[in-house]
Structures are given as structure tokens and as C-alpha cells.
Design a protein around this motif. Structure first.
Motif, PDB file in Angstrom:
ATOM      1  N   ASN A 156       0.841  -1.192   0.000  1.00  8.86           N
ATOM      2  CA  ASN A 156       0.000   0.000   0.000  1.00  8.86           C
ATOM      3  C   ASN A 156       0.875   1.240   0.000  1.00  8.86           C
ATOM      4  N   PHE A 160      -1.772  -0.578  -3.775  1.00 10.54           N
ATOM      5  CA  PHE A 160      -3.056   0.000  -3.380  1.00 10.54           C
ATOM      6  C   PHE A 160      -2.800   1.456  -3.005  1.00 10.54           C
ATOM      7  N   GLU A 209      -6.396  -2.174   2.349  1.00 13.95           N
ATOM      8  CA  GLU A 209      -6.917  -2.779   1.117  1.00 13.95           C
ATOM      9  C   GLU A 209      -7.807  -3.981   1.387  1.00 13.95           C
TER      10      GLU A 209
END
Length: 558
Positions: A356, A443, A470
Motif C-alpha cells: 500500500n 493500493f 486494502e
């Protein structure tokens, strides 16, 4: 709240890396009560065979250990709390998993099983510690209908290898939308799952102890291979997946020769931290002796028997402060995962791997703002020196100047997340690309709502696309539906398509969005998952530079 990893700190620091106390009775009494509670006579009219088509709504299935009855839901069928191994209690504490014993009658599979031994946390439902060792259960979710030969995803939960349970995600909607069977797994945690000692080495089949939790995962995969066809799944098309410590588990299983043939693909979400490094055997055994002493068992000659006699509550109380992780050197893990990737001995299967964009914010929040002491501009240089040492700390200060960030905590978080997650994931992509398809993602929805454990906190801290966030775009996280806006729902739909197409056996694809780039032919190209107002999902060639990986690739993994 735990960063899926240990004591109460930011959830990323160890659980992204809880459970009610069961009755306090003897092991025998607990087992007897459990058997009485879950076994009912087999109805004479039951005719379910392979595929599990007998009984009401196809919720009666015969496994290799006996009949189970699940339940039909609006999304399909679910079978909860199914034993996949003999429970590791009594003399089986710190033993390699064994197949589940057969039972008579029909076992109800409508409630989650016990959570493995772990402390309390701020995660929903984890307000009390769990001291239950009879926890080696799994949960199966299938779409409606009678279709057979569906692809299968086996999900390994996060929690820093010290917390969490298979029930942390409810993937029933994912299963329906993707046409897959999804299995979620409990495995032993903390000292119960990763204690290594000289005495335990003598009992281990490969002479190396400390891998019980990951051996549990392999036992669950063997259960899937033997039984999943009865639920409509295809044992030849199994993808093993996980987030944080679950992702780390996947990258370890990719390097484990004893896992070969148990899966055809892997998904690693925020799991490449520390380059998936395992503990060296000598250090693990040294730590095991220190743990035994802390637990009140200092004599090496009697330590193992002493530890096995200790209540789970006392084992749990003594485990804080130790590193609980896999151990390298035996048949389970002959070499470090990174070496296995680079020398070609890792499994040659497709991999979807990513992180992420703001992983570190959860950890930094837990270290500073979450403790009521936000990092100040004056304290920032010293905090970097404490984290990285004087020389590297000065370099980090130059690359992460306060002027580039909205707060000192965010600046600190950017460095932490880049080193631990983003750059580790990109290095893993490069290493894996020599032995099969690798698809990279990031993400990057910085508007994403904080995941469930953070939503009730009294804070206006901007978590962005942080660790764990996520997961709620793919599944019901802690069984809850996340309040996503229209754009976020559209992104969540894309992500389900990407993951689903990969589990079904192809490259990750989604309607109206680019196909994920194979790192063998398009190295460094990353699928950036973003909402429409942020530019939409696209292939990015700048992720390595954005996370300053030129700096972090030159220093040991953190």
C-alpha cells in the motif's frame, strides 16, 4: 488495536503486522463438551456425496474425517470451524500437525472455531485474550449453485504471527462474485506456533523446531487437496493468499520444498517486509532458552516438560519481547526465502505481490500520535537517528524533508513504510521474476476509510492508504461492511475482478482497466489501484522512485 503483531501498538507493527476466553476447565472436559456440542446423529435421509449435494441446500458434506453440516446464506454456502488437524493440546503442544481424527455422526459447522492463543487487542471482537489451544480449524465459503471444479483461494490471516484468526475476513461475497471457493485458516501463533529449543529440535522430523504455525498452514493445504472437491472446488487450482503476516507466510511457503504441489499460485499483500527473512536456527534456540527461563522453566534438562505443563495463560504472558517467526535450516525451509527466489529453488508458480502506498502511517501513528505524543519538528531528526543510526539517519533526513509532508509523523511514516514494505515488495518482484509470472500492484487510494479497528478512535489522523486498508476492499473485514463511497465501491469492484481473474488462472484483469504487467517482460511496471478522481487505476513506472528505493535497496532490509 494491534498491527497484527504483538503488544498494543499501531496495527502494522507486527498484526497487519484477540478472542473470548473459553471455559476454564481441563483439556479432557473441554474436548468432551466440544464433542457433545457439535456432533448430532446422521439423518437417515442424508445422501450427500462428492460435491456435497446432499441435505438442505447442499450444506451437508462428507469430508475425509466425517460428515459436516454447514448453512446456506444469501451469498452461497459456508462451513465454519471445520477441524483440519488433530488439536495440538496436551502432549501434542509443540508437535507437528497430524490429520484430524474421524468422528461419528454429523458435525455442525455453523460457528467459527476457537481462536488460537493470543493477547487482547483493539480489533473488533478481540477485547479479551484467548487461551484456547484447540484451534486448528478452517472455514469454507462457496458460491450458490451446483457447479464443480471451481478455483480455490486459501486465505492466511495477518497478525504478526502472534494474533488473528481465519474469521477476520468473511469472503462470501468475494466467492460469489469471482465464482471461487474460499478457505480461511487458523494456525498456531506466538510461542505456541514458533518456539524453538534444543529439546524440540530433537523431536522435529527435520531437526529444526519453531515452524509449527507454518506447518499448520501446510496441513490445511493438504486438507484442501484431499477434500475441496466435495465442496465444488478444484484441488489442482489452489491459490494461497494472505495479508501482512499472512502475506509473509505465503512468501515463506513459496520457498518451502515441503509445500510443493499444494498450490498453483500465490498472492502476497504487504507481506514482503524484511525480505521475508526467517530466524537463524542458533538465534531461535537461544531465544527459546531465554523464553523458557522467563516462563519459569530455566533448567535445560527439564525445560520442555516444564513448558508443556504450563497453562496457556502463562505461556502467553511470557512471550512478549521475543521474535516469533519461521526458522531456516531444515527440510521445511532449507535456505532463506530471498535466496530461494534468487537461486531458482522457489516454487515456479504465478505470484501477485504488492503493498500500500502509505503502509507506514499506521505504525507511526501507533508510535507517536496514538500514544498522545505526536512527533514534533524538533524531535524528528532524533527520531530518525534512533530508528536508523546516525549515518543512515542523516541520509533519510535529506530524502524525507519535513517540508514535503503534512506533519512530522507522516514524514517518519513515509520512510518507515518505504523501507519495510514498498521497496521490499519491489525487490521481491525482481527476485521472483526469474522463475515465473509476477504481477505487481500498489493500493493507492489515499481517501480510503480507516479499517474497522481504527474507525472508532477519537482522532483526525490521516491514515491514507495505510497497512491493512486494502483488505476491506476485497472482503468483509471482521465481518463488517466498510462504508465506501461510490468511487471506492467502483475501485473495490475492480480489485475483486483483478484478484478473481488471477485466482481463476489468468493475468489480473478488470473491466475498463489495464491488465497487470508481468514483471518478466515489463519490469518495474506496477498496477496502481486508485479511484477515478485520483486518475483511476493505471500502470505506473514511477513507484520505485516515489518510494526512494534507490536509498533503501542499498541498506539491509528493515
Amino acid at each position: 488495536m494491534r498491527a497484527r503483531g504483538g503488544s498494543r501498538r499501531g496495527r502494522g507493527s507486527g498484526r497487519g503486522v484477540g478472542g473470548p476466553i473459553r471455559r476454564a476447565a481441563s483439556v479432557a472436559a473441554v474436548l468432551a463438551a466440544a464433542v457433545a456440542a457439535v456432533l448430532v446423529p446422521l439423518p437417515a435421509q442424508a445422501t450427500g456425496g462428492p460435491g456435497g449435494t446432499g441435505g438442505t441446500n447442499g450444506a451437508l458434506v462428507h469430508t475425509d474425517a466425517g460428515w459436516i453440516r454447514g448453512q446456506a446464506t444469501a451469498e452461497g454456502r459456508q462451513f465454519l470451524g471445520v477441524p483440519y488437524a488433530e488439536q495440538p493440546v496436551g502432549r501434542l503442544r509443540w508437535k507437528e500437525p497430524r490429520p484430524a481424527k474421524a468422528w461419528h455422526g454429523v458435525r455442525r459447522a455453523t460457528e467459527f472455531g476457537n481462536r488460537c492463543v493470543q493477547t487482547s487487542s483493539w480489533d473488533p471482537g478481540y477485547e479479551k485474550p484467548s487461551h484456547t489451544e484447540d484451534c486448528l480449524d478452517l472455514n469454507v465459503y462457496t458460491p450458490g449453485g451446483r457447479s464443480a471444479q471451481r478455483p480455490v483461494m486459501v486465505w492466511l490471516h495477518g497478525g504478526g504471527l502472534t494474533a488473528g484468526a481465519g474469521e477476520d475476513v468473511v469472503p462470501d461475497t468475494f466467492a460469489r462474485r469471482t465464482g471461487t471457493v474460499v478457505v480461511t485458516v487458523n494456525y498456531r501463533l506466538g510461542a505456541m506456533g514458533f518456539l524453538a529449543t534444543g529439546g524440540l529440535d530433537g523431536e522435529a522430523s527435520d531437526g529444526v523446531s519453531g515452524n509449527y504455525g507454518l506447518l499448520d498452514q501446510q496441513a490445511a493445504l493438504r486438507w484442501v487437496r484431499a477434500n475441496i472437491a466435495r465442496f465444488g472446488g478444484d484441488a489442482r487450482r489452489v491459490t494461497v493468499a494472505g495479508e501482512s503476516a499472512g502475506g509473509r507466510s505465503v512468501c515463506t511457503q513459496l520457498a518451502s520444498p515441503t509445500a510443493r504441489g499444494l498450490y498453483r499460485a500465490g498472492i502476497v499483500e504487504s507481506g514482503a517486509y524484511g525480505d521475508c527473512a526467517a530466524r537463524e536456527r542458533r538465534q531461535a534456540v537461544t531465544d527459546g532458552a531465554a523464553f523458557a527461563k522467563k516462563a519459569g522453566c530455566p533448567d535445560p534438562k527439564t525445560a520442555l516438560a516444564c513448558l508443556r505443563a504450563r497453562p496457556a495463560k502463562e505461556i502467553l504472558a511470557a512471550q512478549a519481547g521475543f521474535d516469533w517467526a519461521p526458522v531456516v535450516g531444515g527440510a521445511f525451509l532449507p535456505v532463506q526465502p530471498e535466496e530461494a527466489y534468487e537461486n531458482g529453488s522457489a516454487a515456479r508458480v504465478p505470484v501477485l505481490n504488492g503493498a500500500n502506498s502509505d503502509e507506514g502511517r499506521l505504525f507511526a501513528f501507533g508510535q507517536f500520535d496514538g500514544q498522545g505524543e505526536p512527533l514534533t519538528a524538533e524531535r524528528y531528526p532524533a527520531a530518525l537517528t534512533e530508528a536508523y543510526g546516525p549515518e543512515l539517519g542523516r541520509r533519510v533526513l535529506r530524502r524525507y524533508p519535513l517540508a514535503a509532508y503534512s506533519s512530522p509523523t507522516h514524514a517518519y511514516a513515509a520512510a518507515l513504510g518505504d523501507r519495510m514494505f514498498a521497496c521490499s515488495a519491489l525487490r521481491m518482484n525482481t527476485a521472483l521474476a526469474g522463475r515465473g509470472p509476477v504481477y505487481a500492484y500498489e493500493f493507492a487510494d489515499r481517501t480510503s476509510p480507516p479499517f474497522a479497528s481504527l474507525r472508532d478512535l477519537d482522532t483526525d489522523f490521516d491514515f491514507g492508504a495505510t497497512h491493512v486498508n486494502e483488505v476491506q476492499y476485497l472482503f468483509k473485514h471482521f465481518g463488517l461492511v466498510t462504508p465506501l463511497n461510490a468511487e471506492q465501491r467502483a475501485l473495490a469492484g475492480q480489485m475483486v475482478q483483478y484478484w478473481g481473474s488471477f485466482v481463476r488462472g489468468g493475468a489480473p484483469r478488470a473491466d475498463g482497466a489495464p491488465t497487470a504487467a508481468d514483471q518478466r517482460t515489463r519490469p518495474g511496471r506496477v498496477l496502481s489501484l486508485r479511484t477515478a478522481s485520483a486518475g483511476g487505476t493505471a500502470i505506473s513506472a514511477t513507484v520505485h522512485a516515489e518510494h526512494r528505493c534507490g536509498l533503501w535497496d542499498a541498506v539491509p532490509a528493515g
